[in-house]
Design a protein around this motif. Structure first.
Motif, short mmCIF file in Angstrom:
data_model
loop_
_atom_site.label_atom_id
_atom_site.label_comp_id
_atom_site.label_asym_id
_atom_site.label_seq_id
_atom_site.Cartn_x
_atom_site.Cartn_y
_atom_site.Cartn_z
N GLU A 1 0.81 -1.22 0.00
CA GLU A 1 0.00 0.00 0.00
C GLU A 1 0.84 1.27 0.00
N PHE A 2 2.15 1.12 0.02
CA PHE A 2 3.06 2.27 -0.11
C PHE A 2 4.07 1.94 -1.21
N THR A 3 4.80 2.95 -1.66
CA THR A 3 5.74 2.77 -2.76
C THR A 3 7.16 2.58 -2.23
N PRO A 4 8.05 2.02 -3.04
CA PRO A 4 9.45 1.95 -2.63
C PRO A 4 10.03 3.33 -2.30
N ALA A 5 9.62 4.35 -3.03
CA ALA A 5 10.13 5.70 -2.75
C ALA A 5 9.68 6.17 -1.37
#
Length: 228
Positions: free
Chosen positions: A174-178
């Protein structure tokens, strides 16, 4: 490779059933772990009991396993690296980050009668649960196992700095690698800031990809294991 699968709060080993069936044809031996207090009927289990169960699985694995922790259980996977640095090939963290030494394991929601029940979907509205339909939510909630208070409020103890040598892959649902990298850079995840071999992979899902994207998750885990 043996891939040890540790579910997060309210889950038992059956949460991984669809991932297991997808991993086996890819040449790995998935081992879902049912944690004390989360599937064995013991409401008196402690965090130490859960750590012991994970370490027992590491000790009985064929060769060096990859240890997978989902959500809060990312800390359990990290504790395995701390206690068995030379026996763990790699750590995979799905939608979670390891707690620091001295922090409570998962004291996130109100405990009642010695356990922390699933709080309903309110706290998980938005990206966490957007990929789950109403039936999937109903099934999840009805199967959710209250987590013993002795687990949720257990204090994390980390002692061996060799844990930072164990390769880590963060699976970002639900979150990005960035975003994950930014949180680490900001000091929000001090344990991973010291990890010497850290990588990120993205998966287009909510917080429970073993439910909504089990085949894609299995492929990501198989790829991570192949690189270990």
């Amino acid at each position: 490779m043996d891939i040890l699968l540790i579910g997060g709060l309210w889950l038992d080993g059956s949460a991984w059933d669809d991932v297991v069936s997808a991993l086996e044809p890819l040449g790995h031996r998935p081992v879902p772990i049912t944690l004390p207090g989360q599937g064995d009927g013991s409401a008196s289990a402690t965090l130490d009991d859960q750590v012991a169960a994970v370490l027992a699985a590491v000790d009985s694995a064929a060769g060096k396993p990859m240890v997978v922790g989902h959500s809060a259980a990312s800390t359990l996977a990290w504790l395995a690296a701390d206690a068995r640095a030379e026996q763990v090939a790699k750590i995979a963290l799905i939608g979670g980050f390891p707690a620091a030494d001295g922090a409570p394991y998962a004291d996130f929601f109100e405990a009642k009668d010695g356990v922390m029940p699933f709080p309903g979907w309110g706290p998980f509205e938005g990206p966490d649960s957007a990929d789950l339909d109403e039936e999937a939510k109903r099934v999840f909630a009805s199967a959710a196992i209250p987590v013993p208070e002795g687990v949720a409020k257990g204090v994390v103890r980390l002692t061996d700095e060799r844990r930072f040598d164990v390769p880590v892959v963060v699976v970002c649902p639900e979150f990005t690698p960035a975003q994950a990298q930014a949180w680490i850079d900001a000091g929000d995840v001090p344990e991973l800031a010291k990890a010497k071999h850290l990588e990120f992979v993205d998966i287009d899902s909510g917080h429970w990809p073993m439910v909504s994207k089990p085949i894609e998750l299995a492929r990501l885990l198989a790829a991570a294991a192949a690189e270990a």
